[in-house]
Every structure is written in structure tokens, then in C-alpha cells.
Write a protein that holds these residues in place. Structure first.
Motif, PDB file in Angstrom:
ATOM      1  N   ILE A  28       0.864  -1.172   0.000  1.00 37.91           N
ATOM      2  CA  ILE A  28       0.000   0.000   0.000  1.00 37.91           C
ATOM      3  C   ILE A  28       0.909   1.232   0.000  1.00 37.91           C
ATOM      4  N   GLY A  29       0.349   2.411  -0.054  1.00 39.30           N
ATOM      5  CA  GLY A  29       1.140   3.622  -0.247  1.00 39.30           C
ATOM      6  C   GLY A  29       1.728   4.243   1.000  1.00 39.30           C
ATOM      7  N   LEU A  30       2.088   3.431   1.983  1.00 41.55           N
ATOM      8  CA  LEU A  30       2.665   3.949   3.224  1.00 41.55           C
ATOM      9  C   LEU A  30       4.074   3.411   3.383  1.00 41.55           C
ATOM     10  N   ARG A  31       5.013   4.315   3.660  1.00 39.00           N
ATOM     11  CA  ARG A  31       6.388   3.894   3.885  1.00 39.00           C
ATOM     12  C   ARG A  31       7.051   4.790   4.918  1.00 39.00           C
ATOM     13  N   TYR A  32       8.125   4.257   5.470  1.00 36.13           N
ATOM     14  CA  TYR A  32       8.908   4.993   6.457  1.00 36.13           C
ATOM     15  C   TYR A  32      10.006   5.702   5.713  1.00 36.13           C
ATOM     16  N   GLY A  33       9.977   7.015   5.724  1.00 39.28           N
ATOM     17  CA  GLY A  33      10.981   7.748   4.958  1.00 39.28           C
ATOM     18  C   GLY A  33      11.332   9.071   5.591  1.00 39.28           C
ATOM     19  N   GLN A  88      11.636  16.337   5.780  1.00 39.53           N
ATOM     20  CA  GLN A  88      12.022  17.530   6.538  1.00 39.53           C
ATOM     21  C   GLN A  88      13.047  17.189   7.622  1.00 39.53           C
ATOM     22  N   GLY A  89      14.021  16.361   7.248  1.00 42.05           N
ATOM     23  CA  GLY A  89      15.126  16.045   8.141  1.00 42.05           C
ATOM     24  C   GLY A  89      14.855  14.970   9.175  1.00 42.05           C
ATOM     25  N   GLU A  90      13.666  14.420   9.197  1.00 40.86           N
ATOM     26  CA  GLU A  90      13.393  13.359  10.164  1.00 40.86           C
ATOM     27  C   GLU A  90      12.671  12.193   9.487  1.00 40.86           C
ATOM     28  N   TYR A  91      12.834  11.019  10.057  1.00 38.43           N
ATOM     29  CA  TYR A  91      12.174   9.834   9.528  1.00 38.43           C
ATOM     30  C   TYR A  91      10.792   9.693  10.169  1.00 38.43           C
ATOM     31  N   LYS A  92       9.798   9.409   9.308  1.00 35.74           N
ATOM     32  CA  LYS A  92       8.446   9.175   9.815  1.00 35.74           C
ATOM     33  C   LYS A  92       7.627   8.444   8.753  1.00 35.74           C
ATOM     34  N   TRP A  93       6.480   7.910   9.189  1.00 37.64           N
ATOM     35  CA  TRP A  93       5.580   7.228   8.267  1.00 37.64           C
ATOM     36  C   TRP A  93       4.859   8.280   7.427  1.00 37.64           C
ATOM     37  N   GLN A  94       4.813   8.028   6.102  1.00 36.59           N
ATOM     38  CA  GLN A  94       4.172   8.988   5.212  1.00 36.59           C
ATOM     39  C   GLN A  94       3.478   8.277   4.047  1.00 36.59           C
ATOM     40  N   ASN A 114      15.051   3.357   6.799  1.00 38.36           N
ATOM     41  CA  ASN A 114      14.536   3.901   5.545  1.00 38.36           C
ATOM     42  C   ASN A 114      14.029   2.849   4.565  1.00 38.36           C
ATOM     43  N   PHE A 115      14.268   1.587   4.789  1.00 37.08           N
ATOM     44  CA  PHE A 115      13.893   0.564   3.814  1.00 37.08           C
ATOM     45  C   PHE A 115      12.617  -0.163   4.203  1.00 37.08           C
ATOM     46  N   THR A 116      11.683   0.515   4.857  1.00 28.99           N
ATOM     47  CA  THR A 116      10.477  -0.123   5.346  1.00 28.99           C
ATOM     48  C   THR A 116       9.240   0.461   4.678  1.00 28.99           C
ATOM     49  N   ALA A 117       8.372  -0.432   4.248  1.00 31.17           N
ATOM     50  CA  ALA A 117       7.084  -0.023   3.683  1.00 31.17           C
ATOM     51  C   ALA A 117       6.006  -0.939   4.270  1.00 31.17           C
ATOM     52  N   VAL A 118       4.748  -0.636   3.948  1.00 35.45           N
ATOM     53  CA  VAL A 118       3.621  -1.328   4.582  1.00 35.45           C
ATOM     54  C   VAL A 118       2.873  -2.180   3.574  1.00 35.45           C
ATOM     55  N   ASN A 170      11.238  -2.708   1.857  1.00 34.89           N
ATOM     56  CA  ASN A 170      10.656  -2.362   0.564  1.00 34.89           C
ATOM     57  C   ASN A 170      11.430  -2.918  -0.628  1.00 34.89           C
ATOM     58  N   ASP A 171      12.488  -3.704  -0.358  1.00 36.92           N
ATOM     59  CA  ASP A 171      13.213  -4.364  -1.452  1.00 36.92           C
ATOM     60  C   ASP A 171      12.804  -5.832  -1.560  1.00 36.92           C
TER      61      ASP A 171
END
Length: 192
Positions: free
Chosen positions: A125-130, A133-139, A161-165, A179-180
Motif C-alpha cells: 500500500i502507499g505507506l512507507r517509512y521515509g 524535513q530532516g526526520e524519519y516518519k511514516w508517510q 529507511n527501507f520499510t514499507a507497509v 521495501n526491497d
């Protein structure tokens, strides 16, 4: 006798004159009504033309609101469930090439629909950890805020950074994956 004949003719003349006046009045009334009907007809004709134009516009909008072949439509979006697998970024790109994006789940109703759509496995789905604005968060891929979540128990974890849902596990909950790792995916295209 001549007097009587004159009186009869005079009476007859008066009746005819009265009848003529009545007929003229009726003709005048009919003429006014005819003019009113003509005016109403013209108004109705203009309204009919406007309604025909509106119907054509609505038909055009309805065609635009139809989902492409192979897509499903509940509500105001069309959804496509892939049959092939790809990495999260490749899945995202495939959706974008279709004028869509990976599905963004905004509410419980949409979550239930996506859960039913993905009952044969987990789908990106379209949610990933990335980083944002300088910080990592779910978007979400469309930039909308993450307001409602449907995480499986114990999730999410910070995998970097390599995590998605993916959606959905056996309980209809979100899981997270690197996400790979290739998975099928679900695209969403808003039609309104």
C-alpha cells in the motif's frame, strides 16, 4: 306593421351587435392566451435545450467517472489489484504510470475494502517509512497525513529507511516489510 318589422330588425341587429362584441372579446382573449402560450412555449423550449445540454454534460462526467477495465469502484475511487510482484518503489511507479498511486487508506470503510481485496495475500500500500524535513516518519505517497492506522499487534518497528507497509495479514491488519522484497500491490485512482 312596418313598426313591428322595424322593431324586430332592430332587436335582431342589437343581438347580432352584442354577439359580434362578444365574439370580438373572445377573439381578443384567445389572442392574449395564444401570445401567453407562445411565450411559455419559447421559455420551455429554452429550458429543454438547457436540460439537454446538462444531460450531455452529466453523461460525459459519468463516462469520466467510470473505472478502467480491471479496476473496482466502491465510492469515489477506483482500485487495481496487481497480479505480478514488484518492489515497493516499482509498484509505486507502476501505479503512477496508470495515473494513480499506491492505495492510501483514509478510514475504516476503505480499510475493510482493501482487506477484502487483499484476502489472498499481502499487497503493498502507499505507506512507507521515509525521511521528510530532516526526520524519519511514516508517510503516504500522496503526502496526506497518517491519521488512522490499522497496525498488526506490536507494530510498527523502526527498521529504518527501507520499510514499507503491506495489507493485510490474516486479521486484516497492516504489516511492515523491507521495501526491497517483491510483493503484489494495490493502486488507487480518485475519480471525483
Amino acid at each position: 306593421m312596418l313598426q313591428t318589422r322595424y322593431e324586430m330588425l332592430q332587436t335582431r341587429y342589437d343581438q347580432l351587435s352584442s354577439n359580434y362584441s362578444q365574439i370580438q372579446s373572445n377573439v381578443s382573449d384567445i389572442s392574449v392566451k395564444n401570445s401567453q402560450f407562445r411565450s411559455r412555449y419559447e421559455t420551455l423550449s429554452v429550458n429543454h435545450s438547457q436540460l439537454q445540454d446538462e444531460v450531455k454534460q452529466l453523461e460525459t462526467r459519468m463516462k469520466e467517472m467510470q473505472c478502467p477495465d480491471g479496476w473496482k469502484r466502491p465510492g469515489c475511487s477506483c482500485y487495481f489489484k496487481s497480479e505480478k510482484e514488484n518492489y515497493w518503489f516499482g509498484s509505486r511507479d507502476d501505479c503512477e504510470q496508470s495515473g494513480a498511486h499506491l492505495v492510501v487508506i483514509n478510514n475504516e470503510e476503505e480499510q475493510k475494502f482493501v482487506t477484502e481485496l487483499s484476502k489472498d495475500g499481502e499487497y503493498w500500500i502507499g505507506l512507507r517509512y521515509g525521511r521528510r524535513q530532516g526526520e524519519y516518519k511514516w508517510q503516504w505517497v500522496d503526502g496526506s497525513p497518517l491519521t488512522e492506522t490499522f497496525w498488526a499487534s506490536g507494530l510498527p518497528h523502526d527498521y529504518g529507511n527501507f520499510t514499507a507497509v503491506t495489507c493485510c495479514d490474516q486479521q486484516g491488519k497492516w504489516t511492515q516489510r523491507r521495501n526491497d522484497y517483491p510483493k503484489k500491490w494495490i493502486c488507487e485512482k480518485e475519480i471525483l
